[in-house]
Design a protein around this motif. Structure first.
Motif: not given
Length: 463
Positions: A6-7, A151-152, A155-158, A206-209
């Motif tokens: 998804i990401v 932010p994307t 999420i990926i690093l987590v 800005v990274e929005t939904a």
């Protein structure tokens, strides 16, 4: 795996657009990775002790997940555009290797569980159920919570960090002690990936939904600002002069509106709010239906958007909100909603057009902005679709674009009341970005009418 998929779509979207092709490429690459990873994991499980493979597989997946962000951001600068090869290649870089490694875990776990063939069905069924529940949780949690909150890149690093922790725990549990050098190496890779992600070029302010959004200054106009959405030049606003219209399609809509200055305007799509600002001095009531609330906040901060009783914003899906508008309530309705360079398919159908017709007053005007290429298959289909509802329909675009010599913006103008084609043609010919006018039905020919049941917008555009 599902979080990464998804990401991953959001990671590649700013460079190749968020289109049906992009979604198909990401899903296809993910499925290919699942197939290859599951096959490879099963092959290894029959030849080696799965307990010695689980931890290393997850650790390797964590490392590859961590480097995904800088890899895609650097590669994306060279693979921009909607060319199919670029879309697929960027999806491969974003997903394939970490997804394949994550997918290899399932057959390894099944091999460890199968001590008794008499309960094979129960074990496989239980693991399949647990995996499916995990996929559901990841899908809903990512789509409804994580993407909105983080932010994307975070999420990926987590995700990489959690995968590494599980891999390290399994390695220790099954006696594969990771040496001090190994732990140092993983830490260096993790921090290095985070650092590269931080310095990698990003097209977003800005990274929005829904969008990767950025605002840039025009070096030739002190007040000029350009809004970029997913790396597409979406809107232009002059902070010092709201009457300045940079893009041709906005100039043509202004020409049409000037023939009968509108008082009650509905905008299907806000973007940079260029046209709402333009009509603010004459229209007594404007409503903008904008999908992205974070984009509205960006417009307030950087593009000087000011709302009030005469200019209101409703956030949410444009079609759902349009259905709530009262009948015969607007004298001008402007369709200017895009996903990258594509009108969302559910805003292009005859059913949507009927709802537009319902909201407009008997002499109201519908002006729809469309982008298409030289084949003109989509814009002709859209013209035929609008003409199936309204009595009078015109198409405005540069003459060479109408003839199919190049891609361009097209404005479809429709009304049940007569349209002054001669006055419109004269006005758009004298605009800063000049254009010509054709009658829609003859120009569209036998083009298909788009319906909710069949609206292949992306395919028409890519043909």
């Amino acid at each position: 795996m599902l979080v990464l998929e998804i990401v991953g779509l959001r990671l590649v979207g700013p460079y190749v657009g968020v289109t049906l092709q992009t979604s198909s490429a990401v899903i296809g690459v993910a499925l290919a990775a699942i197939a290859y990873g599951a096959w490879t994991g099963g092959w290894l499980a029959d030849r080696l002790d799965p307990r010695r493979l689980l931890g290393p597989a997850l650790l390797a997946a964590a490392v590859l997940t961590a480097v995904t962000v800088p890899l895609v951001r650097w590669a994306g600068e060279f693979l921009r555009g909607t060319d199919a090869a670029n879309v697929v290649l960027l999806a491969v870089l974003a997903l394939f290797l970490p997804a394949a490694l994550l997918s290899s875990v399932t057959p390894l776990v099944i091999k460890l569980q199968l001590d008794d063939l008499a309960v094979t069905g129960r074990i496989v069924g239980r693991l399949s159920s647990v995996g499916t529940l995990g996929a559901i949780t990841a899908t809903l949690g990512t789509g409804f919570i994580l993407v909105r909150a983080l932010p994307t890149s975070v999420i990926i690093l987590v995700l990489a960090g959690l995968t590494a922790a599980i891999g390290l725990w399994l390695s220790i549990r099954y006696g594969l002690w990771v040496s001090r050098r190994g732990r140092v190496t993983m830490a260096v890779v993790g921090f290095g990936a985070a650092g590269l992600a931080a310095v990698a070029p990003t097209p977003c302010d800005v990274e929005t939904a829904y969008h990767c959004a950025a605002v840039t200054k025009d070096p030739h106009r002190p007040g000029g600002r350009t809004l970029w959405l997913n790396s597409a030049r979406h809107s232009y606003v002059d902070l010092d002069d709201p009457k300045h219209l940079e893009f041709g399609y906005s100039q043509w809509i202004a020409v049409v509106a000037a023939l009968k200055p509108p008082q009650r305007v509905l905008h299907l799509g806000g973007g940079g709010f260029t046209l709402p600002r333009y009509f603010a001095g004459t229209a007594s009531d404007q409503v903008v239906l904008e999908l992205d609330p974070e984009l509205v906040k960006l417009d307030r901060r950087k593009l000087g958007l000011t709302t009030g009783p005469s200019l209101r914003v409703r956030t949410g899906d444009g079609r759902a909100l349009l259905a709530q508008e009262p009948a015969d309530s607007r004298d001008l309705l402007i369709g200017d909603a895009f996903g990258h360079l594509v009108v969302p398919w559910h805003l292009a159908t005859v059913e949507l057009t009927r709802d537009v017709h319902r909201v407009l007053q008997p002499d109201g005007v519908y002006a729809l902005n469309v982008i298409d290429g030289r084949a003109r298959r989509f814009v002709r289909a859209e013209a035929a679709t609008v003409a199936a509802v309204f009595r009078n329909v015109l198409v405005i675009s540069p003459a060479d674009a109408l003839a199919g010599s190049r891609s361009a913006n097209f404005v479809i103008v429709a009304s049940d009341a007569p349209l002054d084609e001669a006055a419109i043609a004269d006005g758009v010919a004298r605009a800063a970005v000049s254009a010509a006018v054709v009658e829609a039905r003859g120009w569209a020919g036998d083009a298909m009418v788009l319906r909710d049941d069949h609206a292949p917008v992306d395919q028409l555009l890519s043909s």
